[in-house]
Scaffold this motif. Structure first.
Motif, PDB file in Angstrom:
ATOM      1  N   ASP A  59       0.658  -1.043   0.578  1.00  0.00           N
ATOM      2  CA  ASP A  59       0.262   0.279  -0.253  1.00  0.00           C
ATOM      3  C   ASP A  59       0.739   1.109  -0.033  1.00  0.00           C
ATOM      4  O   ASP A  59       1.898   1.361   0.443  1.00  0.00           O
ATOM      5  CB  ASP A  59      -1.139  -0.248   1.242  1.00  0.00           C
ATOM      6  CG  ASP A  59      -1.701   1.162   0.661  1.00  0.00           C
ATOM      7  OD1 ASP A  59      -1.643   2.240   0.662  1.00  0.00           O
ATOM      8  OD2 ASP A  59      -3.146   1.133   1.472  1.00  0.00           O
TER       9      ASP A  59
ATOM     10  N   GLN B 254       0.047   4.210   0.675  1.00  0.00           N
ATOM     11  CA  GLN B 254      -0.409   4.896   1.826  1.00  0.00           C
ATOM     12  C   GLN B 254       0.764   5.065   3.363  1.00  0.00           C
ATOM     13  O   GLN B 254       0.651   5.607   3.533  1.00  0.00           O
ATOM     14  CB  GLN B 254      -1.706   5.332   1.901  1.00  0.00           C
ATOM     15  CG  GLN B 254      -2.579   5.241   0.522  1.00  0.00           C
ATOM     16  CD  GLN B 254      -3.837   5.433   0.726  1.00  0.00           C
ATOM     17  OE1 GLN B 254      -4.607   5.952   1.865  1.00  0.00           O
ATOM     18  NE2 GLN B 254      -4.805   6.709  -0.404  1.00  0.00           N
ATOM     19  N   ASP B 255       0.735   3.816   3.228  1.00  0.00           N
ATOM     20  CA  ASP B 255       1.593   2.868   4.814  1.00  0.00           C
ATOM     21  C   ASP B 255       2.201   2.138   4.203  1.00  0.00           C
ATOM     22  O   ASP B 255       2.828   2.117   2.746  1.00  0.00           O
ATOM     23  CB  ASP B 255       0.960   2.961   5.718  1.00  0.00           C
ATOM     24  CG  ASP B 255      -0.127   1.543   5.335  1.00  0.00           C
ATOM     25  OD1 ASP B 255       0.006   1.236   4.750  1.00  0.00           O
ATOM     26  OD2 ASP B 255      -1.703   1.774   5.133  1.00  0.00           O
TER      27      ASP B 255
END
Length: 316
Positions: A221, A223-224
């Protein structure tokens, strides 16, 4: 000289006060709402390569999910606003005369209320007088909800609930990296989070997979920092079949004889690649749809030489 200066200063202050005026304060207004905070505590990805763990057939459906844990807090939020009517000097031109009328009317209403033993409503006996005195005040406008303004006076939050929430969602239409030997391919899952691997299809079709013993699947992911890997073993038997199966499927069909068509379908079936054999069979039926005689010859030989019963799905 001193007295003149003092008088001028006093007159200036009074003039400034008259021009700036005073705000006419209205009753406070309150707003209530519920606010929910969601704090992400954990985020993980899971790849289910399916069974058996060793790939014996060229096609496999791989399911990918992402799991999240949230701390959810509910608040009740109360906002209180100070409301007021801003002062505009020019409104005194009509508010003063109306104020005189309102005071006279209010006094008359109170006298009448005494005679009627207090039966008149407060909007007549009290509000008219309040409106009148506000109108007579040159430094204040009367109350007006229509042009009122407000400032936030107080903000209060009351926690109602705190709980944990868990979610498990498919890795829908997201990228998956598949490393085959020294080559890495990027594939996309479907809306259900399923990755359809097919070693006889693009992007693997043009790669020599005979030395590739494992496929490494990776998802991450952006985003993280959540990421995970999974390994899928490719059996030696399957690797030995892939090159021949690729030739049987992708070599030119139109220039082949019907006997060779039947041989290609039968050979795929003999290799244990029944799904690929059926797909090639249907492709040949579709190819001969506009030539019923050739199609019938192919179906007859398919039954005679390969023992396979097939029909054109588009025919009545």
């Amino acid at each position: 000289m001193f007295k003149r200066t003092t008088l001028r200063t006093g007159a200036g202050l009074l003039g400034t006060l008259f021009l700036s005026g005073c705000a006419n304060h209205l009753p406070q207004r309150s707003e209530h709402e519920e606010r929910i905070e969601r704090k992400l505590l954990a985020h993980s990805l899971q790849i289910d390569v399916g069974e058996p763990p060793v790939l014996e057939l060229p096609q496999r459906r791989v399911r990918i999910h992402e799991q999240k844990t949230f701390e959810v807090t509910e608040f009740e939020v109360t906002r209180r606003y100070d409301r007021y009517t801003p002062y505009q000097p020019w409104r005194e031109l009509y508010e003063v005369p109306l104020g005189v009328v309102a005071v006279v009317a209010g006094v008359g209403a109170n006298v009448l209320n005494v005679i009627m033993l207090g039966r008149l409503p407060d909007t007549v006996t009290k509000d008219w007088i309040s409106y009148g005195f506000a109108g007579l005040n040159p430094a204040m406008n009367v109350e007006s909800n229509g042009r009122s303004e407000q400032n936030l006076a107080d903000l209060a939050e009351n926690q109602l609930d705190k709980r944990m929430e868990y979610s498990s969602l498919p890795w829908a239409e997201r990228p998956v990296l598949v490393k085959a030997g020294d080559t890495t391919h990027e594939l996309i899952t479907d809306r259900n989070g399923v990755l359809r691997l097919n070693l006889l299809d693009e992007p693997f079709a043009e790669q020599d997979l005979s030395p590739v013993a494992t496929l490494v699947l990776s998802v991450a992911d952006a985003q993280d920092e959540a990421r995970t890997d999974a390994t899928l073993t490719v059996s030696r038997t399957l690797r030995g079949k892939l090159q021949e199966a690729h030739t049987l499927i992708y070599d030119d069909l139109e220039d082949d004889e019907v006997e060779h068509w039947v041989h290609r379908v039968k050979r795929l079936s003999d290799l244990g690649l029944e799904e690929e054999a059926s797909e090639l069979e249907q492709s040949l039926i579709e190819l001969t749809r506009n030539d019923p005689e050739l199609q019938q010859e192919f179906l007859s030989r398919l039954m005679k030489d390969a023992g396979r019963l097939a029909a054109d799905p588009g025919s009545d």
